[in-house]
Design an enzyme around this catalytic site. Structure first.
Site, PDB file in Angstrom:
ATOM      1  N   SER A  20       0.758  -1.206   0.008  1.00 31.57           N
ATOM      2  CA  SER A  20      -0.088  -0.065   0.049  1.00 31.57           C
ATOM      3  C   SER A  20       0.891   1.201   0.180  1.00 31.57           C
ATOM      4  O   SER A  20       1.759   1.488   0.549  1.00 31.57           O
ATOM      5  CB  SER A  20      -1.019  -0.073   1.159  1.00 31.57           C
ATOM      6  OG  SER A  20      -1.434   1.280   1.410  1.00 31.57           O
ATOM      7  N   SER A  22      -0.724   4.116   0.804  1.00 35.96           N
ATOM      8  CA  SER A  22      -1.261   5.199   1.793  1.00 35.96           C
ATOM      9  C   SER A  22      -0.547   5.415   3.137  1.00 35.96           C
ATOM     10  O   SER A  22      -0.404   6.758   3.355  1.00 35.96           O
ATOM     11  CB  SER A  22      -2.366   4.326   2.445  1.00 35.96           C
ATOM     12  OG  SER A  22      -3.417   4.056   1.239  1.00 35.96           O
ATOM     13  N   THR A  72      -9.404  -1.130   2.989  1.00 38.80           N
ATOM     14  CA  THR A  72      -9.015  -1.991   1.572  1.00 38.80           C
ATOM     15  C   THR A  72      -9.570  -3.263   1.626  1.00 38.80           C
ATOM     16  O   THR A  72     -10.112  -3.765   2.566  1.00 38.80           O
ATOM     17  CB  THR A  72      -7.667  -1.473   1.047  1.00 38.80           C
ATOM     18  OG1 THR A  72      -7.511  -1.831  -0.361  1.00 38.80           O
ATOM     19  CG2 THR A  72      -6.501  -2.283   2.038  1.00 38.80           C
ATOM     20  N   LYS A  76     -13.849  -3.727   2.438  1.00 38.22           N
ATOM     21  CA  LYS A  76     -14.734  -2.517   2.172  1.00 38.22           C
ATOM     22  C   LYS A  76     -16.082  -2.741   2.463  1.00 38.22           C
ATOM     23  O   LYS A  76     -16.721  -1.726   2.383  1.00 38.22           O
ATOM     24  CB  LYS A  76     -14.351  -2.165   0.763  1.00 38.22           C
ATOM     25  CG  LYS A  76     -12.986  -1.442   0.662  1.00 38.22           C
ATOM     26  CD  LYS A  76     -12.814  -0.850  -0.674  1.00 38.22           C
ATOM     27  CE  LYS A  76     -11.377  -0.049  -1.057  1.00 38.22           C
ATOM     28  NZ  LYS A  76     -11.666   0.485  -2.262  1.00 38.22           N
ATOM     29  N   ASP A 112     -13.139   7.069  -3.045  1.00 34.14           N
ATOM     30  CA  ASP A 112     -12.644   6.533  -4.300  1.00 34.14           C
ATOM     31  C   ASP A 112     -13.670   7.380  -5.303  1.00 34.14           C
ATOM     32  O   ASP A 112     -13.089   7.932  -6.743  1.00 34.14           O
ATOM     33  CB  ASP A 112     -12.971   5.279  -4.642  1.00 34.14           C
ATOM     34  CG  ASP A 112     -11.663   4.341  -3.654  1.00 34.14           C
ATOM     35  OD1 ASP A 112     -10.890   4.946  -3.702  1.00 34.14           O
ATOM     36  OD2 ASP A 112     -11.996   3.021  -3.880  1.00 34.14           O
ATOM     37  N   GLY A 151     -15.198  -3.543 -16.648  1.00 37.02           N
ATOM     38  CA  GLY A 151     -14.993  -3.995 -15.186  1.00 37.02           C
ATOM     39  C   GLY A 151     -16.216  -3.612 -14.604  1.00 37.02           C
ATOM     40  O   GLY A 151     -16.764  -2.625 -14.961  1.00 37.02           O
ATOM     41  N   ALA A 152     -16.707  -4.500 -13.498  1.00 35.78           N
ATOM     42  CA  ALA A 152     -17.711  -4.098 -12.787  1.00 35.78           C
ATOM     43  C   ALA A 152     -17.401  -4.323 -11.283  1.00 35.78           C
ATOM     44  O   ALA A 152     -18.546  -4.716 -10.482  1.00 35.78           O
ATOM     45  CB  ALA A 152     -18.889  -4.846 -13.307  1.00 35.78           C
ATOM     46  N   GLY A 154     -15.364  -2.997  -7.237  1.00 37.71           N
ATOM     47  CA  GLY A 154     -15.576  -1.904  -6.558  1.00 37.71           C
ATOM     48  C   GLY A 154     -15.141  -0.609  -7.162  1.00 37.71           C
ATOM     49  O   GLY A 154     -15.798   0.513  -6.967  1.00 37.71           O
ATOM     50  N   LEU A 244      -7.725   2.952 -14.138  1.00 32.44           N
ATOM     51  CA  LEU A 244      -7.523   2.973 -12.608  1.00 32.44           C
ATOM     52  C   LEU A 244      -6.150   2.414 -12.251  1.00 32.44           C
ATOM     53  O   LEU A 244      -5.694   2.669 -11.205  1.00 32.44           O
ATOM     54  CB  LEU A 244      -8.635   2.235 -11.890  1.00 32.44           C
ATOM     55  CG  LEU A 244      -9.938   3.071 -11.452  1.00 32.44           C
ATOM     56  CD1 LEU A 244     -10.484   3.905 -12.559  1.00 32.44           C
ATOM     57  CD2 LEU A 244     -11.241   2.149 -10.851  1.00 32.44           C
TER      58      LEU A 244
HETATM   59  P1  NAP Z   1     -12.619  -5.761  -8.146  1.00 29.40           P
HETATM   60  O1  NAP Z   1     -13.546  -5.133  -7.164  1.00 29.40           O
HETATM   61  O2  NAP Z   1     -11.996  -7.062  -7.903  1.00 29.40           O
HETATM   62  O3  NAP Z   1     -13.176  -5.725  -9.571  1.00 29.40           O
HETATM   63  C1  NAP Z   1     -12.147  -5.805 -10.791  1.00 29.40           C
HETATM   64  C2  NAP Z   1     -12.985  -5.959 -12.052  1.00 29.40           C
HETATM   65  O4  NAP Z   1     -12.386  -6.585 -13.133  1.00 29.40           O
HETATM   66  C3  NAP Z   1     -14.354  -7.216 -11.957  1.00 29.40           C
HETATM   67  O5  NAP Z   1     -15.233  -6.902 -12.664  1.00 29.40           O
HETATM   68  C4  NAP Z   1     -13.597  -8.440 -12.383  1.00 29.40           C
HETATM   69  O6  NAP Z   1     -14.455  -9.541 -13.117  1.00 29.40           O
HETATM   70  C5  NAP Z   1     -12.740  -7.694 -13.415  1.00 29.40           C
HETATM   71  N1  NAP Z   1     -11.529  -8.481 -13.922  1.00 29.40           N
HETATM   72  C6  NAP Z   1     -10.540  -9.112 -13.123  1.00 29.40           C
HETATM   73  N2  NAP Z   1      -9.804  -9.750 -13.661  1.00 29.40           N
HETATM   74  C7  NAP Z   1     -10.153  -9.700 -14.962  1.00 29.40           C
HETATM   75  C8  NAP Z   1      -9.594 -10.461 -16.319  1.00 29.40           C
HETATM   76  N3  NAP Z   1      -8.531 -11.192 -16.105  1.00 29.40           N
HETATM   77  N4  NAP Z   1     -10.189 -10.282 -17.209  1.00 29.40           N
HETATM   78  C9  NAP Z   1     -11.561  -9.403 -17.215  1.00 29.40           C
HETATM   79  N5  NAP Z   1     -11.856  -8.854 -16.303  1.00 29.40           N
HETATM   80  C10 NAP Z   1     -11.254  -9.037 -14.984  1.00 29.40           C
HETATM   81  O7  NAP Z   1     -11.409  -4.728  -8.182  1.00 29.40           O
HETATM   82  P2  NAP Z   1     -11.367  -3.034  -8.035  1.00 29.40           P
HETATM   83  O8  NAP Z   1     -11.281  -2.844  -6.585  1.00 29.40           O
HETATM   84  O9  NAP Z   1     -12.236  -2.638  -8.683  1.00 29.40           O
HETATM   85  O10 NAP Z   1      -9.953  -2.870  -8.713  1.00 29.40           O
HETATM   86  C11 NAP Z   1      -9.709  -2.827 -10.027  1.00 29.40           C
HETATM   87  C12 NAP Z   1      -8.422  -2.052 -10.392  1.00 29.40           C
HETATM   88  O11 NAP Z   1      -8.600  -0.672 -10.142  1.00 29.40           O
HETATM   89  C13 NAP Z   1      -7.326  -2.849  -9.435  1.00 29.40           C
HETATM   90  O12 NAP Z   1      -6.121  -3.016 -10.272  1.00 29.40           O
HETATM   91  C14 NAP Z   1      -6.943  -1.625  -8.652  1.00 29.40           C
HETATM   92  O13 NAP Z   1      -5.811  -1.494  -8.165  1.00 29.40           O
HETATM   93  C15 NAP Z   1      -7.536  -0.400  -9.380  1.00 29.40           C
HETATM   94  N6  NAP Z   1      -7.908   0.673  -8.385  1.00 29.40           N
HETATM   95  C16 NAP Z   1      -7.220   1.684  -8.392  1.00 29.40           C
HETATM   96  C17 NAP Z   1      -7.675   2.800  -7.620  1.00 29.40           C
HETATM   97  C18 NAP Z   1      -7.019   4.294  -7.769  1.00 29.40           C
HETATM   98  O14 NAP Z   1      -6.915   4.929  -6.700  1.00 29.40           O
HETATM   99  N7  NAP Z   1      -6.311   4.599  -8.801  1.00 29.40           N
HETATM  100  C19 NAP Z   1      -8.910   2.648  -7.074  1.00 29.40           C
HETATM  101  C20 NAP Z   1      -9.576   1.429  -7.030  1.00 29.40           C
HETATM  102  C21 NAP Z   1      -8.972   0.339  -7.607  1.00 29.40           C
HETATM  103  P3  NAP Z   1     -14.754 -10.673 -11.947  1.00 29.40           P
HETATM  104  O15 NAP Z   1     -15.735 -10.111 -11.064  1.00 29.40           O
HETATM  105  O16 NAP Z   1     -15.409 -11.607 -12.884  1.00 29.40           O
HETATM  106  O17 NAP Z   1     -13.681 -11.154 -11.472  1.00 29.40           O
END
Ligand code: NAP
Length: 298
Positions: A20, A22, A72, A76, A112, A151-152, A154, A244
């Site tokens: 992290s 943070s 995190t 969450k 976020d 993507g769908a 968090g 992201l």
């Molecule tokens: P999450 O809740 O696990 O959601 C991830 C999404 O991506 C889900 O829809 C998941 O589908 C899909 N996915 C995962 N692996 C995949 C693959 N190989 N092919 C196709 N779809 C895939 O994760 P999140 O918290 O939203 O985070 C997603 C990304 O955003 C991460 O890299 C995270 O570090 C980044 N992020 C960045 C910030 C920032 O401050 N910049 C904030 C939040 C998140 P399934 O549900 O089918 O697995």
């Protein structure tokens, strides 16, 4: 001891926490604001194993021992039943990343959404509305801007909520179509606006997104040779790209979009902004953005 002069104890819970950024962000913010304090890590394993530890930790915020707590993965959502109140963003998104006492109520916020929106506005200067609240009048013809989320999970929920609040139209492409439809339905979008995964070139027939957001982990180090955007789908002219993922600083998605002449950014600014908002809630100090950026992008 005078509580007002006690060092501020802030922290982060989740698991794992080793990578992290943070602690760097909040330690820099405390120093820049001249506040004595500490940002500590409180690793708690997933439920059910971590349930008792999580409740004790949240109780330390309620007692005032901890001024603020970031949350995190994987907690969450698991903290929701332990809280007294949620902000509108946290309520709509169904997840919390920032906990604090507001009066005598233990409150959960999701920074976020604001972090995403602030950084998108900073990067592209394309927002038709000045902020998250109040929303623009969606009935005005020509006011709708179009976003495509990939993507769908968090992050996508936070981004979708921010965009919908600002009056945008949101479409979602995710490998679980049901999850994409549920996201749109629960956050106030149109559950019909789900596109197939992976995208086909025909998916963009008849419309051009103004903004495309990667909210999957595709492209994140160490799998930085992956992209959520299929090579056979041309980038829509004029679209802004926001990833992201922020590690690496230039993802393959962003690199290809830039090579196609598009404006494209990775999500380090969202990370900075979500921390800035949390810090402001906890301390009341204007976020020292210069110090925050220097902490993560020297
Ligand atoms: P999450 O809740 O696990 O959601 C991830 C999404 O991506 C889900 O829809 C998941 O589908 C899909 N996915 C995962 N692996 C995949 C693959 N190989 N092919 C196709 N779809 C895939 O994760 P999140 O918290 O939203 O985070 C997603 C990304 O955003 C991460 O890299 C995270 O570090 C980044 N992020 C960045 C910030 C920032 O401050 N910049 C904030 C939040 C998140 P399934 O549900 O089918 O697995």
């Amino acid at each position: 001891m005078n509580a007002a002069r006690s060092p501020l104890l802030l922290g982060l819970t989740g698991s794992p926490l080793g990578h992290s950024l943070s602690p760097r962000l909040h330690t820099a913010a405390l120093a820049a604001c001249g506040l004595a304090g500490e940002y500590a890590l409180f690793p708690v394993p997933p439920l059910p194993e971590g349930a008792a530890d999580l409740a004790v930790l949240i109780g330390r915020v309620r007692s005032g021992e901890l001024r603020g707590l970031n949350v995190t993965i994987p907690h969450k959502r698991s903290v929701l039943p332990l809280l007294d109140a949620l902000t509108p963003a946290a309520e709509a998104i169904g997840a919390v990343n920032t906990i604090y006492m507001e009066g005598n109520r233990l409150t959960g916020e999701n920074t976020d959404a604001a972090g995403f929106w602030m950084d998108v506005k900073r990067c592209f200067d394309l927002a038709p509305a000045p902020g998250l609240v109040p929303p623009v009048d969606r009935s005005v013809p020509g006011e709708r801007w179009l976003a495509l989320l990939l993507g769908a999970g968090g992050g996508a929920r936070a981004a979708a909520w921010a965009l919908l609040q600002a009056g945008w139209e949101v479409r979602v492409s995710a490998r679980q179509a049901g999850q994409a439809a549920a996201l749109l339905r629960e956050i106030g979008g149109d559950a019909e606006q789900v596109l197939a995964w992976p995208l086909e070139p025909a998916a963009l027939d008849g419309w051009t997104p103004d903004l495309i957001v990667n909210a999957t982990p595709l492209g994140m180090s160490p799998h930085s040779d992956a992209s959520p955007w299929p090579e056979r789908v041309p980038f829509p002219a004029g679209a802004c790209i926001y990833d992201l993922v922020y590690n690496p600083r230039e993802t393959l998605f962003v690199r290809r979009a830039r090579a196609a002449g598009l404006r494209a950014e990775t999500g380090l600014g969202m990370l900075v902004e979500q921390a800035a908002r949390a810090f402001e809630i906890w301390t009341g100090c204007p976020p020292p953005r210069g110090a925050l950026w220097t902490a993560v992008d020297p």
